[in-house]
Design an enzyme around this catalytic site. Structure first.
Site, PDB file in Angstrom:
ATOM      1  N   SER A 142       0.864  -1.191   0.000  1.00 18.06           N
ATOM      2  CA  SER A 142       0.000   0.000   0.000  1.00 18.06           C
ATOM      3  C   SER A 142       0.896   1.236   0.000  1.00 18.06           C
ATOM      4  O   SER A 142       2.094   1.133   0.320  1.00 18.06           O
ATOM      5  CB  SER A 142      -0.846  -0.001   1.277  1.00 18.06           C
ATOM      6  OG  SER A 142      -1.506   1.238   1.451  1.00 18.06           O
ATOM      7  N   TYR A 155      -1.964  -0.550  10.804  1.00 17.92           N
ATOM      8  CA  TYR A 155      -2.118  -0.914   9.379  1.00 17.92           C
ATOM      9  C   TYR A 155      -0.842  -0.560   8.616  1.00 17.92           C
ATOM     10  O   TYR A 155      -0.318  -1.378   7.852  1.00 17.92           O
ATOM     11  CB  TYR A 155      -3.329  -0.186   8.786  1.00 17.92           C
ATOM     12  CG  TYR A 155      -3.548  -0.497   7.311  1.00 17.92           C
ATOM     13  CD1 TYR A 155      -4.038  -1.739   6.906  1.00 17.92           C
ATOM     14  CD2 TYR A 155      -3.259   0.445   6.322  1.00 17.92           C
ATOM     15  CE1 TYR A 155      -4.231  -2.040   5.564  1.00 17.92           C
ATOM     16  CE2 TYR A 155      -3.447   0.155   4.982  1.00 17.92           C
ATOM     17  CZ  TYR A 155      -3.940  -1.090   4.608  1.00 17.92           C
ATOM     18  OH  TYR A 155      -4.122  -1.377   3.265  1.00 17.92           O
TER      19      TYR A 155
HETATM   20  P1  NDP Z   1     -11.564  -5.855   0.134  1.00 18.04           P
HETATM   21  O1  NDP Z   1     -12.060  -5.751   1.536  1.00 18.04           O
HETATM   22  O2  NDP Z   1     -12.527  -5.628  -0.977  1.00 18.04           O
HETATM   23  O3  NDP Z   1     -10.867  -7.264  -0.086  1.00 18.04           O
HETATM   24  C1  NDP Z   1     -10.129  -7.900   0.925  1.00 18.04           C
HETATM   25  C2  NDP Z   1     -10.037  -9.365   0.588  1.00 18.04           C
HETATM   26  O4  NDP Z   1      -9.251 -10.005   1.603  1.00 18.04           O
HETATM   27  C3  NDP Z   1     -11.386 -10.042   0.549  1.00 18.04           C
HETATM   28  O5  NDP Z   1     -11.456 -10.861  -0.603  1.00 18.04           O
HETATM   29  C4  NDP Z   1     -11.395 -10.899   1.800  1.00 18.04           C
HETATM   30  O6  NDP Z   1     -12.102 -12.111   1.546  1.00 18.04           O
HETATM   31  C5  NDP Z   1      -9.913 -11.194   1.948  1.00 18.04           C
HETATM   32  N1  NDP Z   1      -9.573 -11.618   3.303  1.00 18.04           N
HETATM   33  C6  NDP Z   1      -9.686 -10.937   4.462  1.00 18.04           C
HETATM   34  N2  NDP Z   1      -9.310 -11.718   5.499  1.00 18.04           N
HETATM   35  C7  NDP Z   1      -8.941 -12.918   4.969  1.00 18.04           C
HETATM   36  C8  NDP Z   1      -8.449 -14.137   5.497  1.00 18.04           C
HETATM   37  N3  NDP Z   1      -8.266 -14.299   6.830  1.00 18.04           N
HETATM   38  N4  NDP Z   1      -8.181 -15.157   4.660  1.00 18.04           N
HETATM   39  C9  NDP Z   1      -8.370 -15.023   3.321  1.00 18.04           C
HETATM   40  N5  NDP Z   1      -8.825 -13.892   2.759  1.00 18.04           N
HETATM   41  C10 NDP Z   1      -9.103 -12.857   3.574  1.00 18.04           C
HETATM   42  O7  NDP Z   1     -10.342  -4.837   0.052  1.00 18.04           O
HETATM   43  P2  NDP Z   1      -9.253  -4.521  -1.091  1.00 18.04           P
HETATM   44  O8  NDP Z   1      -9.557  -5.235  -2.333  1.00 18.04           O
HETATM   45  O9  NDP Z   1      -9.089  -3.068  -1.103  1.00 18.04           O
HETATM   46  O10 NDP Z   1      -7.953  -5.131  -0.392  1.00 18.04           O
HETATM   47  C11 NDP Z   1      -7.026  -5.962  -1.068  1.00 18.04           C
HETATM   48  C12 NDP Z   1      -5.627  -5.604  -0.606  1.00 18.04           C
HETATM   49  O11 NDP Z   1      -5.316  -4.294  -1.069  1.00 18.04           O
HETATM   50  C13 NDP Z   1      -5.432  -5.566   0.914  1.00 18.04           C
HETATM   51  O12 NDP Z   1      -4.188  -6.165   1.238  1.00 18.04           O
HETATM   52  C14 NDP Z   1      -5.401  -4.075   1.219  1.00 18.04           C
HETATM   53  O13 NDP Z   1      -4.675  -3.792   2.392  1.00 18.04           O
HETATM   54  C15 NDP Z   1      -4.714  -3.547  -0.024  1.00 18.04           C
HETATM   55  N6  NDP Z   1      -4.899  -2.132  -0.305  1.00 18.04           N
HETATM   56  C16 NDP Z   1      -6.137  -1.619  -0.549  1.00 18.04           C
HETATM   57  C17 NDP Z   1      -6.307  -0.273  -0.791  1.00 18.04           C
HETATM   58  C18 NDP Z   1      -7.643   0.330  -1.013  1.00 18.04           C
HETATM   59  O14 NDP Z   1      -7.761   1.567  -0.960  1.00 18.04           O
HETATM   60  N7  NDP Z   1      -8.685  -0.426  -1.292  1.00 18.04           N
HETATM   61  C19 NDP Z   1      -5.142   0.641  -0.828  1.00 18.04           C
HETATM   62  C20 NDP Z   1      -3.895  -0.010  -0.589  1.00 18.04           C
HETATM   63  C21 NDP Z   1      -3.788  -1.348  -0.339  1.00 18.04           C
HETATM   64  P3  NDP Z   1     -12.995 -12.940   2.597  1.00 18.04           P
HETATM   65  O15 NDP Z   1     -13.594 -11.940   3.564  1.00 18.04           O
HETATM   66  O16 NDP Z   1     -14.004 -13.607   1.720  1.00 18.04           O
HETATM   67  O17 NDP Z   1     -12.047 -13.904   3.226  1.00 18.04           O
END
Ligand code: NDP
Length: 244
Positions: A142, A155
């Protein structure tokens, strides 16, 4: 795409946001995508969508905090498809709050998913990639890997850790490609994990300029599709209007 360029790519956090868009983009480009997350119903729907469009996908219930679960998924995928060419360690969450709110359980969850989840993925694929003398690990960090924001201390710490882990892994392996993807604000479900009211209000304002997740999917696809001797170390992708 030629058969030699077609890869088996495991994407964690593929049930929403960046992971979902990435899986869709990679499948559309001809790769085989392995969808991992806890919400299996969502993965099954995405798998059906991809296969109906002529792509190749499989869905696995995966909790990245469980080393055993990660190892079992990688073993199943290796059995079914021969290998995991690329691991996209993308699962993550971001419950923001001032440290004084003492949301210590949320601190633990961020450490478990954002750091341990990435390490569990690396541990599951690294021996196999080393044995094959090739492979690619893509970690979603990020802009929080490069700066620290109020309410985001833990975070940011987890994302600084992801960047450090990626850099260390790259330095130790000269036949395995390692890429860090560092997005700025992106439309996704990430804000849903913030329970602190003030932080959530700030976040809603901050997220008004969010990029579509497809912008990050393109960056990931670019890094993966480079020739084997080209390593893309890191890509930072932000909205043009970002001022931080
Ligand atoms: P979302 O919340 O849309 O997606 C997060 C994903 O992580 C979901 O598919 C969720 O699936 C999965 N997840 C969470 N916990 C677990 C677990 N214990 N095991 C397996 N899967 C898990 O957010 P984003 O798409 O934004 O996030 C994706 C990545 O991008 C993250 O690492 C985030 O920190 C990073 N990021 C996002 C930004 C943003 O502004 N959106 C900016 C910078 C970085 P499920 O709940 O079904 O398990």
């Amino acid at each position: 795409m030629s058969a030699t360029n077609r890869k088996v790519i495991l994407v964690t956090g593929a049930s929403s946001g960046i992971g979902e868009a990435t899986a869709r983009a990679l499948a559309g480009a001809g790769h085989t995508v392995i969808l991992g997350a806890r919400r299996k119903d969502r993965l099954d729907a995405l798998k059906d969508e991809i296969t109906a469009a002529g792509g190749s996908a499989s869905a696995y219930a995966l909790d990245v905090t469980s080393r055993e679960n990660f190892e079992a998924v990688v073993a199943d995928v290796t059995q079914a498809f021969g290998c995991v060419d690329v691991l996209v360690n993308n699962a993550g969450l971001m419950p923001l709050a001032p440290m004084a709110a003492l949301k210590v359980d949320e601190w633990d969850t961020m450490i478990d998913v954002n750091i341990r989840g990435v390490l569990n993925g690396i541990a599951a694929v690294l021996p196999l990639m080393q044995a094959r003398g090739q492979g690619h690990v893509v970690n979603t960090a990020s802009i929080a890997a490069h700066a620290v924001f109020p309410t985001a201390a833990v975070y940011c710490a987890t994302k600084h850790a992801v960047l450090a882990i990626s850099n260390g892994l790259r330095l130790e392996n000269n036949r395995i490609r390692v890429t860090t993807i560092s997005p700025g604000v992106v439309e996704s479900e990430l804000a849903r994990t913030t329970t602190d009211r003030a932080a959530r209000e700030w976040l809603e304002d901050f997220r008004k300029t969010a990029l579509k997740p497809e912008a990050i999917a393109s960056a990931i696809a670019y890094a993966i599709d480079q020739p084997a001797d080209v390593n893309v170390d890191e890509i930072i992708v932000q909205p043009t209007s970002a001022t931080h």
